[in-house]
Design a protein around this motif. Structure first.
Motif, PDB file in Angstrom:
ATOM      1  N   LEU A 135      -2.204  -0.167  16.973  1.00 39.72           N
ATOM      2  CA  LEU A 135      -2.077   0.137  15.551  1.00 39.72           C
ATOM      3  C   LEU A 135      -2.458  -1.112  14.762  1.00 39.72           C
ATOM      4  CD1 LEU A 135       1.424   1.907  15.490  1.00 39.72           C
ATOM      5  CD2 LEU A 135      -0.819   3.017  15.544  1.00 39.72           C
ATOM      6  N   ILE A 136      -3.273  -0.906  13.718  1.00 41.87           N
ATOM      7  CA  ILE A 136      -3.664  -2.011  12.836  1.00 41.87           C
ATOM      8  C   ILE A 136      -3.223  -1.640  11.426  1.00 41.87           C
ATOM      9  CG2 ILE A 136      -5.511  -3.662  12.372  1.00 41.87           C
ATOM     10  CD1 ILE A 136      -7.286  -1.940  14.258  1.00 41.87           C
ATOM     11  N   PHE A 137      -2.328  -2.446  10.868  1.00 38.41           N
ATOM     12  CA  PHE A 137      -1.779  -2.180   9.534  1.00 38.41           C
ATOM     13  C   PHE A 137      -2.460  -3.072   8.498  1.00 38.41           C
ATOM     14  CE2 PHE A 137       1.551  -0.851  12.435  1.00 38.41           C
ATOM     15  CZ  PHE A 137       2.051   0.312  11.856  1.00 38.41           C
ATOM     16  N   TYR A 138      -2.824  -2.468   7.367  1.00 40.89           N
ATOM     17  CA  TYR A 138      -3.494  -3.192   6.291  1.00 40.89           C
ATOM     18  C   TYR A 138      -2.740  -3.023   4.970  1.00 40.89           C
ATOM     19  CZ  TYR A 138      -7.590  -3.286   9.378  1.00 40.89           C
ATOM     20  OH  TYR A 138      -8.455  -3.484  10.433  1.00 40.89           O
ATOM     21  N   ASN A 139      -2.633  -4.091   4.216  1.00 40.59           N
ATOM     22  CA  ASN A 139      -2.190  -3.979   2.826  1.00 40.59           C
ATOM     23  C   ASN A 139      -3.343  -3.381   2.020  1.00 40.59           C
ATOM     24  OD1 ASN A 139       0.397  -5.211   3.031  1.00 40.59           O
ATOM     25  ND2 ASN A 139      -0.563  -7.222   3.113  1.00 40.59           N
ATOM     26  N   HIS A 140      -3.130  -2.207   1.460  1.00 39.92           N
ATOM     27  CA  HIS A 140      -4.157  -1.581   0.615  1.00 39.92           C
ATOM     28  C   HIS A 140      -3.493  -0.513  -0.234  1.00 39.92           C
ATOM     29  CE1 HIS A 140      -8.120  -0.525  -0.785  1.00 39.92           C
ATOM     30  NE2 HIS A 140      -7.932   0.752  -0.443  1.00 39.92           N
ATOM     31  N   PRO A 141      -2.896  -0.919  -1.344  1.00 41.34           N
ATOM     32  CA  PRO A 141      -2.198   0.059  -2.189  1.00 41.34           C
ATOM     33  C   PRO A 141      -3.167   1.041  -2.824  1.00 41.34           C
ATOM     34  CG  PRO A 141      -2.288  -2.094  -3.259  1.00 41.34           C
ATOM     35  CD  PRO A 141      -2.803  -2.294  -1.865  1.00 41.34           C
ATOM     36  N   CYS A 142      -3.000   2.302  -2.509  1.00 40.13           N
ATOM     37  CA  CYS A 142      -3.811   3.339  -3.158  1.00 40.13           C
ATOM     38  C   CYS A 142      -3.010   4.634  -3.203  1.00 40.13           C
ATOM     39  CB  CYS A 142      -5.153   3.540  -2.447  1.00 40.13           C
ATOM     40  SG  CYS A 142      -5.058   4.311  -0.832  1.00 40.13           S
ATOM     41  N   THR A 143      -3.424   5.520  -4.066  1.00 39.58           N
ATOM     42  CA  THR A 143      -2.736   6.802  -4.227  1.00 39.58           C
ATOM     43  C   THR A 143      -3.229   7.791  -3.171  1.00 39.58           C
ATOM     44  OG1 THR A 143      -4.413   7.667  -5.728  1.00 39.58           O
ATOM     45  CG2 THR A 143      -2.584   6.399  -6.708  1.00 39.58           C
ATOM     46  N   GLU A 144      -2.506   8.893  -3.032  1.00 34.09           N
ATOM     47  CA  GLU A 144      -2.943   9.938  -2.107  1.00 34.09           C
ATOM     48  C   GLU A 144      -4.279  10.526  -2.547  1.00 34.09           C
ATOM     49  OE1 GLU A 144      -0.215  12.812  -0.440  1.00 34.09           O
ATOM     50  OE2 GLU A 144       1.496  11.692  -1.258  1.00 34.09           O
ATOM     51  N   GLU A 145      -4.477  10.628  -3.867  1.00 31.03           N
ATOM     52  CA  GLU A 145      -5.742  11.170  -4.364  1.00 31.03           C
ATOM     53  C   GLU A 145      -6.901  10.247  -4.003  1.00 31.03           C
ATOM     54  OE1 GLU A 145      -7.902  12.674  -8.513  1.00 31.03           O
ATOM     55  OE2 GLU A 145      -5.890  11.762  -8.578  1.00 31.03           O
ATOM     56  N   GLU A 146      -6.726   8.950  -4.222  1.00 31.75           N
ATOM     57  CA  GLU A 146      -7.786   7.991  -3.879  1.00 31.75           C
ATOM     58  C   GLU A 146      -8.045   8.007  -2.374  1.00 31.75           C
ATOM     59  OE1 GLU A 146      -8.707   3.171  -4.000  1.00 31.75           O
ATOM     60  OE2 GLU A 146      -6.858   3.961  -4.888  1.00 31.75           O
ATOM     61  N   PHE A 147      -6.987   8.108  -1.606  1.00 24.51           N
ATOM     62  CA  PHE A 147      -7.111   8.151  -0.148  1.00 24.51           C
ATOM     63  C   PHE A 147      -7.948   9.358   0.274  1.00 24.51           C
ATOM     64  CE2 PHE A 147      -5.116   9.316   4.055  1.00 24.51           C
ATOM     65  CZ  PHE A 147      -5.542   8.195   4.765  1.00 24.51           C
ATOM     66  N   SER A 148      -7.653  10.521  -0.294  1.00 25.81           N
ATOM     67  CA  SER A 148      -8.325  11.759   0.101  1.00 25.81           C
ATOM     68  C   SER A 148      -9.758  11.851  -0.394  1.00 25.81           C
ATOM     69  CB  SER A 148      -7.540  12.973  -0.410  1.00 25.81           C
ATOM     70  OG  SER A 148      -6.255  13.019   0.164  1.00 25.81           O
ATOM     71  N   THR A 149     -10.011  11.328  -1.605  1.00 27.72           N
ATOM     72  CA  THR A 149     -11.330  11.506  -2.216  1.00 27.72           C
ATOM     73  C   THR A 149     -12.299  10.362  -1.947  1.00 27.72           C
ATOM     74  OG1 THR A 149     -10.564  10.517  -4.297  1.00 27.72           O
ATOM     75  CG2 THR A 149     -10.375  12.917  -4.064  1.00 27.72           C
ATOM     76  N   THR A 164      -3.570   6.556   8.664  1.00 26.75           N
ATOM     77  CA  THR A 164      -2.326   6.974   8.018  1.00 26.75           C
ATOM     78  C   THR A 164      -2.127   6.192   6.732  1.00 26.75           C
ATOM     79  OG1 THR A 164      -1.326   7.417  10.176  1.00 26.75           O
ATOM     80  CG2 THR A 164       0.169   7.244   8.297  1.00 26.75           C
ATOM     81  N   LEU A 165      -1.918   6.902   5.649  1.00 32.60           N
ATOM     82  CA  LEU A 165      -1.657   6.279   4.353  1.00 32.60           C
ATOM     83  C   LEU A 165      -0.157   6.104   4.138  1.00 32.60           C
ATOM     84  CD1 LEU A 165      -2.560   5.407   1.435  1.00 32.60           C
ATOM     85  CD2 LEU A 165      -2.156   7.800   0.792  1.00 32.60           C
ATOM     86  N   PHE A 166       0.223   4.933   3.676  1.00 30.33           N
ATOM     87  CA  PHE A 166       1.554   4.692   3.121  1.00 30.33           C
ATOM     88  C   PHE A 166       1.341   4.573   1.612  1.00 30.33           C
ATOM     89  CE2 PHE A 166       1.542   3.267   7.437  1.00 30.33           C
ATOM     90  CZ  PHE A 166       2.820   3.506   7.926  1.00 30.33           C
ATOM     91  N   PRO A 167       1.579   5.649   0.846  1.00 25.57           N
ATOM     92  CA  PRO A 167       1.181   5.676  -0.564  1.00 25.57           C
ATOM     93  C   PRO A 167       1.650   4.452  -1.339  1.00 25.57           C
ATOM     94  CG  PRO A 167       1.968   7.833   0.125  1.00 25.57           C
ATOM     95  CD  PRO A 167       2.260   6.894   1.253  1.00 25.57           C
ATOM     96  N   GLY A 168       0.681   3.854  -2.047  1.00 22.41           N
ATOM     97  CA  GLY A 168       0.971   2.702  -2.878  1.00 22.41           C
ATOM     98  C   GLY A 168       1.176   1.403  -2.124  1.00 22.41           C
ATOM     99  N   ARG A 169       1.078   1.435  -0.773  1.00 23.47           N
ATOM    100  CA  ARG A 169       1.379   0.240   0.005  1.00 23.47           C
ATOM    101  C   ARG A 169       0.264  -0.162   0.963  1.00 23.47           C
ATOM    102  NH1 ARG A 169       2.737  -3.069  -0.224  1.00 23.47           N
ATOM    103  NH2 ARG A 169       4.368  -3.804   1.135  1.00 23.47           N
ATOM    104  N   GLY A 170      -0.146   0.738   1.838  1.00 18.57           N
ATOM    105  CA  GLY A 170      -1.127   0.318   2.829  1.00 18.57           C
ATOM    106  C   GLY A 170      -1.640   1.453   3.687  1.00 18.57           C
ATOM    107  N   ILE A 171      -2.458   1.087   4.671  1.00 17.69           N
ATOM    108  CA  ILE A 171      -3.094   2.036   5.578  1.00 17.69           C
ATOM    109  C   ILE A 171      -2.949   1.514   7.000  1.00 17.69           C
ATOM    110  CG2 ILE A 171      -5.318   3.038   6.294  1.00 17.69           C
ATOM    111  CD1 ILE A 171      -6.183   2.923   3.355  1.00 17.69           C
ATOM    112  N   CYS A 172      -2.744   2.434   7.914  1.00 20.10           N
ATOM    113  CA  CYS A 172      -2.697   2.085   9.340  1.00 20.10           C
ATOM    114  C   CYS A 172      -3.832   2.808  10.059  1.00 20.10           C
ATOM    115  CB  CYS A 172      -1.355   2.487   9.956  1.00 20.10           C
ATOM    116  SG  CYS A 172      -1.261   2.227  11.747  1.00 20.10           S
ATOM    117  N   ILE A 173      -4.598   2.050  10.826  1.00 24.15           N
ATOM    118  CA  ILE A 173      -5.599   2.629  11.715  1.00 24.15           C
ATOM    119  C   ILE A 173      -5.019   2.609  13.123  1.00 24.15           C
ATOM    120  CG2 ILE A 173      -7.902   2.399  12.717  1.00 24.15           C
ATOM    121  CD1 ILE A 173      -7.987   3.223   9.801  1.00 24.15           C
ATOM    122  N   GLY A 174      -4.874   3.790  13.713  1.00 27.95           N
ATOM    123  CA  GLY A 174      -4.339   3.897  15.061  1.00 27.95           C
ATOM    124  C   GLY A 174      -5.407   4.363  16.025  1.00 27.95           C
TER     125      GLY A 174
END
Length: 456
Positions: free
Chosen positions: A40-54, A151-161
């Motif tokens: 698992l690689i965790f990144y700080n990248h705050p974004c919304t669910e809408e930004e994540f999806s689109t 995997t998005l953690f809304p407003g906080r970051g993203i994990c690439i597994g």
């Protein structure tokens, strides 16, 4: 707390090669019965669910497809023969094969899961897709080689597994693939490959004539059935990370050299591995576990064989070779010696000796491959400790456009007796981060012993 939004197969672009078959060599065959490597690689990248999806998800899918054009075996499958007397296992990609990508959103606490303190190991499997199931087709069992998840953690970051079968490739190969995907995602196209990046090499002929050695290993390994992989939950483990700053590494090196002035060179890797190994061994008794005082402790040290002069392959295997090419060896120390007050020094001396006389010795590196299996069988029943990851091949450096990773977790540690991971510290002092997975009580003992061992 984690919701899967979709799982889809990502194919290489239509103009990709229609078929590619890669035979397994000795270095691949030995990993056939091994559990998948899970990271698992965790990144700080705050974004919304809408930004994540689109925006984020479409870019990840597009960049993954472009990357697979250059890494076709990643989208392929392991073909394991039902009649193992007539044929051997191999990797095959054919047009239509895909790499599965899962998209998810998690409400778990991002700061909690990316911390360094002891955390319940079970929760991390939310961010990792299971390997697709085995199927049978014609004369083979078909086993997908990789599974990916964002995997998005809304407003906080993203994990690439990612989970991958070890026969696909070792750390250098997998890190190369993920780094290429990250670089392609960051620039929005395959400029990563157009700007002089060396493409991966899948040609097994770089090893010369190893058929006899590979056939001998296959004759043994074919009797081990290929089984589906499952998550090892409940793990009954916690995982924690510990930073060795440059000042800590100097303290450890000075301690070894003051006790063993005859050692010509003691590496950063040697002291980091020795300090962690000895602390894990000592933590057993400190946690009240039963130990075999007269037993033998073993640490398994892997070493990348690419570009390294050795007794088997001349010229050496190219550095862009994709697959498995691991040498190294096993270091043994008596339990009572390792668990003693000077156990760290004993461990460091033994590891340094193995590196000098085997890993860095051209005549001994990759020597006697046909005896490796019998040598490994001697380890059955012994207390073994593994080392996973390397500062040289560090997944936390893979930048998808979100910067350097905040945390790297290797979940495959949960399935081994005990092991450690090693990667570069995100701090600027050039230190290392050590990770391990233990029972809660033993982790408490280990943390105390690990930190006390740096106080000199």
């Amino acid at each position: 707390m984690t919701t899967v939004l979709e799982t889809t197969g990502i194919p290489p672009p239509l103009e990709s090669v229609a078929e590619l078959t890669v035979p397994l060599c000795f270095f691949d065959i030995m990993w056939l019965p091994f559990h998948p490597i899970r990271r698992l690689i965790f990144y700080n990248h705050p974004c919304t669910e809408e930004e994540f999806s689109t925006a984020v998800v479409p870019n990840l899918k597009h960049s993954l497809s472009l990357t697979l054009k250059h890494y076709l075996p990643v989208a392929g499958n392991l073909l394991y023969p039902l009649d193992t007397d007539k044929s051997q296992a191999l990797i095959r990609y054919v047009s239509g094969d895909t790499a599965p990508l899962t998209i998810a959103v998690s409400l778990r606490d991002f700061d909690e899961v990316t911390g360094s303190h002891a955390r319940d190991s079970d929760q991390f499997y939310d961010f990792l897709p299971p390997m697709p199931p085995l199927v049978e087709e014609e004369n083979y069992k078909i086993a997908p080689l990789i599974a990916l998840q964002a995997t998005l953690f809304p407003g906080r970051g993203i994990c690439i597994g990612l989970s991958n079968h070890h026969c696909l490739g070792d750390a250098r190969s997998v890190v190369g693939f993920v780094s290429a995907w990250a670089g392609t995602n960051k620039c929005g196209g395959d400029e990563h490959f157009k700007n002089g990046s060396t493409p991966p090499l899948f040609d097994r002929s770089v090893f010369g004539d190893m058929k006899g050695i590979s056939d001998k290993l296959w004759s043994t390994m074919r009797n081990v059935p290929l089984t589906p992989s499952r998550f090892p939950v409940p793990t009954n483990r916690v995982r924690a990370s510990f930073t060795l700053h440059q000042s800590d590494i100097k303290v450890l090196k000075d301690l070894v050299l003051s006790n063993k002035p005859g050692l010509v060179y003691i590496s950063t890797f040697a002291v980091a591995a020795a300090h962690t190994w000895s602390a894990v061994v000592k933590s057993a008794a400190a946690a009240g576990e039963e130990v075999d005082e007269d037993g033998t402790e073993v640490i398994l040290i892997p070493a990348d064989g690419r570009g390294r002069p050795n007794a088997l392959v001349d010229p050496p295997v190219p550095v862009n070779y994709f697959g498995n090419c691991l040498g190294g060896g096993a270091v043994t120390v008596e339990h009572k010696k390792l668990a003693a007050e000077e156990g760290f020094v004993a461990a460091a001396e033994a590891i340094a000796d193995m590196i000098k006389n085997r890993v860095n010795n051209k005549e001994n590196f990759l020597k006697d491959l046909d005896n490796w299996l019998s040598e490994m069988s001697k380890m059955v029943g012994l207390s073994t400790f593994g080392v996973s990851g390397s500062p040289k091949f560090d997944l936390s450096n893979a930048d998808f456009g979100w910067g350097k990773a905040r945390r790297l977790e290797v979940l495959s540690m949960d399935e081994e007796k005990y092991s450690m991971t090693l990667c570069n510290s995100p701090d600027s002092d050039g230190g290392l981060v050590v990770g391990t997975s233990l029972s809660e009580k033993r982790m408490e003992a280990f943390a105390t012993i690990f930190e006390d061992g740096l106080k000199f």
